[in-house]
Design a protein around this motif. Structure first.
Motif, short mmCIF file in Angstrom:
data_model
loop_
_atom_site.label_atom_id
_atom_site.label_comp_id
_atom_site.label_asym_id
_atom_site.label_seq_id
_atom_site.Cartn_x
_atom_site.Cartn_y
_atom_site.Cartn_z
N ALA A 20 0.84 -1.20 0.00
CA ALA A 20 0.00 0.00 0.00
C ALA A 20 0.87 1.25 0.00
N SER A 21 0.29 2.34 -0.43
CA SER A 21 1.00 3.62 -0.45
C SER A 21 0.14 4.67 0.22
N GLY A 22 0.76 5.79 0.53
CA GLY A 22 0.03 6.88 1.14
C GLY A 22 -0.74 7.71 0.13
N SER A 23 -1.41 8.72 0.61
CA SER A 23 -2.14 9.62 -0.28
C SER A 23 -1.15 10.57 -0.96
N PRO A 24 -1.26 10.75 -2.26
CA PRO A 24 -0.31 11.64 -2.95
C PRO A 24 -0.53 13.09 -2.54
N ARG A 25 0.56 13.82 -2.43
CA ARG A 25 0.45 15.24 -2.13
C ARG A 25 -0.17 15.96 -3.32
N PRO A 26 -0.92 17.03 -3.08
CA PRO A 26 -1.57 17.75 -4.20
C PRO A 26 -0.53 18.26 -5.19
N VAL A 27 -0.86 18.19 -6.46
CA VAL A 27 0.06 18.69 -7.48
C VAL A 27 0.02 20.21 -7.48
N ARG A 28 1.19 20.81 -7.49
CA ARG A 28 1.23 22.27 -7.45
C ARG A 28 0.82 22.84 -8.81
N ALA A 29 0.30 24.03 -8.75
CA ALA A 29 -0.16 24.69 -9.97
C ALA A 29 1.03 25.02 -10.86
N LEU A 30 0.91 24.67 -12.12
CA LEU A 30 1.94 24.94 -13.12
C LEU A 30 1.38 25.89 -14.17
N PRO A 31 2.24 26.52 -14.93
CA PRO A 31 1.73 27.33 -16.06
C PRO A 31 0.92 26.46 -17.02
N SER A 32 -0.04 27.06 -17.66
CA SER A 32 -0.95 26.29 -18.53
C SER A 32 -0.18 25.55 -19.61
N TYR A 33 0.85 26.20 -20.19
CA TYR A 33 1.57 25.53 -21.27
C TYR A 33 2.31 24.31 -20.75
N ALA A 34 2.81 24.38 -19.49
CA ALA A 34 3.51 23.23 -18.92
C ALA A 34 2.55 22.07 -18.69
N GLU A 35 1.36 22.37 -18.19
CA GLU A 35 0.38 21.30 -17.97
C GLU A 35 -0.07 20.69 -19.29
N ILE A 36 -0.20 21.51 -20.32
CA ILE A 36 -0.58 20.98 -21.64
C ILE A 36 0.52 20.09 -22.19
N LEU A 37 1.79 20.47 -21.98
CA LEU A 37 2.90 19.62 -22.41
C LEU A 37 2.90 18.29 -21.68
N ILE A 38 2.55 18.32 -20.40
CA ILE A 38 2.45 17.06 -19.64
C ILE A 38 1.35 16.18 -20.22
N ILE A 39 0.21 16.78 -20.56
CA ILE A 39 -0.89 16.02 -21.16
C ILE A 39 -0.43 15.41 -22.48
#
Length: 608
Positions: A189-208
């Motif tokens: 088992a694992s713990g609860s993941p820490r919330p993902v910090r807010a990134l710039p929109s372009y960075a989040e789109i690149l991750i997607i």
């Protein structure tokens, strides 16, 4: 004073042992063994594993991994990264937002299983361990060392339940076995993941984009596996790899990022799917792709009936058959008694409207039933449809569907001069017949996804969810239950008929045997329902992924022969036992199966 000291020592002992590993190796040494063993497993893939090229994949080369070695390389690299992240190295902490130890255990277990499966396959096929080269021995030893080291990583052991002195030997055995099982689950088992910090929109789109590109690579590799051993190894590596990524918290972080950009994610997913035919050198795997899309589209339509409205429909494949037969009869087939050839848009309307009419005709008198009774009626409808089209052959009934021979020689589509039956060159790529239908089916799937999203977020969608959760309470709140369920039934039937119109042209022939309740090859009603439940009821991605797996895995497991359905059924039983909410669950359903989890702060209108 002596008494107090003794009592203090006694209570401190369990606390000291509360955080230990499954095996008696010091945690710091176990972590080092997991890291070093995983790195050695990666190195072993650059050595020869056998001396002869008779084993599929040709594992005789030095410096160039091939076949199953590539899968061990991927698993070992993943385990090495998680092991290094467990040391808290700067630059790798983002890999384990929920903790590294559980991810290390799953990654090393998957690498061990793939490597030892390969070693055993070589030994059985070539006649013993004598056929192994040093690289094979190194891979076996390294993955075993890494797994033992991972199992030594500490975890919080659950406290055992108190034992009743009056329990029998059998009851005590069950008690001890249950505690061991709980301890084993706690170890992975694992713990609860820490919330993902807010990134710039372009960075989040690149991750997607990166996530979708990875999904395309994995799907393309899996569908293109050329021999049975490689596909089994792919299943092992993909399954444990996904579990490791999930335990690390990366899946949760990716889900949070995609939830912020839902429209971009959906559009990106369809663009990634459209790139699939361009990754193929011939039309062989595009065939599987178009059949997977047909199956997935019908499963998504069934998800409206089952996932949103909560109506158990066991004869849903009949609506696919109604759409296919209706389109085949008006598409210029010489077997059709009508002798007409409608354009595609008109044939689509005929198929969809015919399924809609049948959905209303079947739903109107039966949807006042609930639960098992409704399931039995829909199962009967599915069988009645198959028997009816089998008997309308001009002998047992009117000459309409050509009986068991079906409607044959259905011509290929020709839309605005674009002939779907011939190859086309697009940007230097040769697109074959099935790739043409793949693009058409992808467009229809996009329409079905749009209908699902809009209807699920509408007032009627909220009414479906209310009926699903508690029909009596929904009726008491003023919802017209019969009308709402009939709309769900009609919409689901229409979407199935829409997919059936394309299926008729892809397969050239429409026969009654294609629309059974259960069979070895999808689509059939049992597989469609399994795709919805396996993927996750009430979601969009769930049935699509479930349908892809349920179509691809039986197609690749044909080497099992008569044991194919046995192995497939056991896999489904295990999955439903350990993940009953499905692979991509609706958040509300996940909480129903795992009540110990924290409730979400926000639920969408459909509970996603």
């Amino acid at each position: 004073m002596t008494t107090q000291t003794t009592a203090s020592t006694t209570t401190a002992t369990p606390a000291a042992d509360a955080s230990t590993g499954l095996i008696g190796i010091p945690p710091h040494l176990g972590r080092a063994l997991a890291t070093g063993g995983s790195a050695l497993a990666v190195a072993s893939t650059f050595l020869a594993w056998t001396w002869t090229a008779e084993f599929p994949g040709d594992l005789t080369y030095y410096g160039y991994p091939g076949g199953l070695q590539v899968l061990v390389l991927v698993g070992g690299a993943l385990a090495t990264l998680f092991s290094l992240a467990s040391y808290g190295l700067k630059g790798l902490r983002w890999l384990t937002p929920a903790g590294a130890d559980a991810a290390v255990k799953y990654a090393t277990l998957g690498t061990f299983a793939t490597a030892w499966y390969t070693i055993l396959a070589i030994s059985f096929q070539l006649g013993g361990l004598v056929n192994l080269e040093p690289g094979g021995y190194l891979a076996a030893a390294a993955t075993l060392i890494a797994l033992l080291g991972a199992l030594a990583l500490p975890f919080e052991r659950p406290e055992p339940d108190p034992i009743d002195p009056d329990e029998t030997g059998w009851e005590r055995f069950k008690h001890d076995t249950g505690h061991r099982w709980t301890t084993l689950r706690a170890a992975f088992a694992s713990g609860s993941p820490r919330p993902v910090r807010a990134l710039p929109s372009y960075a989040e789109i690149l991750i997607i984009v990166a996530v979708l590109a990875l999904a395309l690579v994995v799907f393309t590799y899996g569908i293109g596996t050329e021999y049975d051993e490689l596909f089994v190894g792919f299943l092992i590596t993909a399954g444990f790899g996904f579990a490791a990524l999930n335990r690390s918290g990366l899946i949760a972080h990716a889900s949070q990022i995609t939830a912020r950009h839902q429209n971009i994610t959906v559009c990106g997913a369809f663009i990634a799917a459209a790139c699939f035919p361009f990754t193929q050198t011939d039309d062989q795997y595009a065939t599987l792709g178009v059949y997977i899309l047909i199956f997935a589209t019908v499963a998504l339509g069934l998800n409206i009936v089952v996932g949103l409205a909560g109506l158990l429909d066991l004869g849903y494949v009949a609506f696919l058959g109604v759409g296919a037969y209706a389109a085949a009869l008006v598409s210029g087939s010489p077997s059709s008694p009508f002798g007409v050839h409608f354009p595609f848009w008109a044939a689509v309307l005929v198929g969809a409207v015919a399924s809609l009419i049948f959905g209303v005709l079947i739903g109107a008198p039966t949807l006042r039933l609930r639960g098992d009774y409704l399931a039995i009626v829909t199962l009967g409808f599915g069988e009645i449809f198959r028997i009816a089209v089998n008997n309308t052959d001009g002998t047992s009934g009117p000459d309409l569907t050509n009986g068991s021979n079906g409607i044959a020689s259905i011509p290929d589509l020709n839309i605005l001069g674009f002939d779907f039956g011939i190859e086309h060159d697009i940007a230097g790529f040769t697109i074959g017949r099935f790739a043409n239908y793949f693009f058409l089916m992808l467009l229809i799937t996009a329409v079905v996804v749009l209908v699902f999203r809009r209807s699920g977020d509408s007032r009627i969608g909220r009414a479906w969810v209310a009926i699903r959760e508690d029909e009596t309470a929904a009726l008491a709140m003023g919802i017209n239950g019969f009308r709402v369920k009939l709309i769900a039934f009609a919409v689901g039937a229409t979407l199935a008929g829409l997919a059936g119109t394309v299926q008729a042209h892809v397969t050239y022939t429409v026969t009654p045997e294609q629309y059974l309740f259960a069979g070895t090859t999808p689509p059939n009603s049992a597989f469609l329902l399994a795709a919805v439940v396996l993927g996750g009821m009430g979601t969009i991605a769930g049935p699509l992924i479930g349908a892809a797996l349920l179509f691809l895995i039986p197609n690749k497991l044909q080497f099992l022969g008569d044991f194919q359905l046995l192995a497939f059924g056991l896999a489904l039983v295990l999955l439903m036992r350990f993940r009953p909410e499905g692979l991509i669950p609706n958040r509300r359903r996940q909480l129903e199966f795992h009540e110990d989890h924290d409730a979400p702060a926000v639920l969408s209108k459909t509970g996603a």
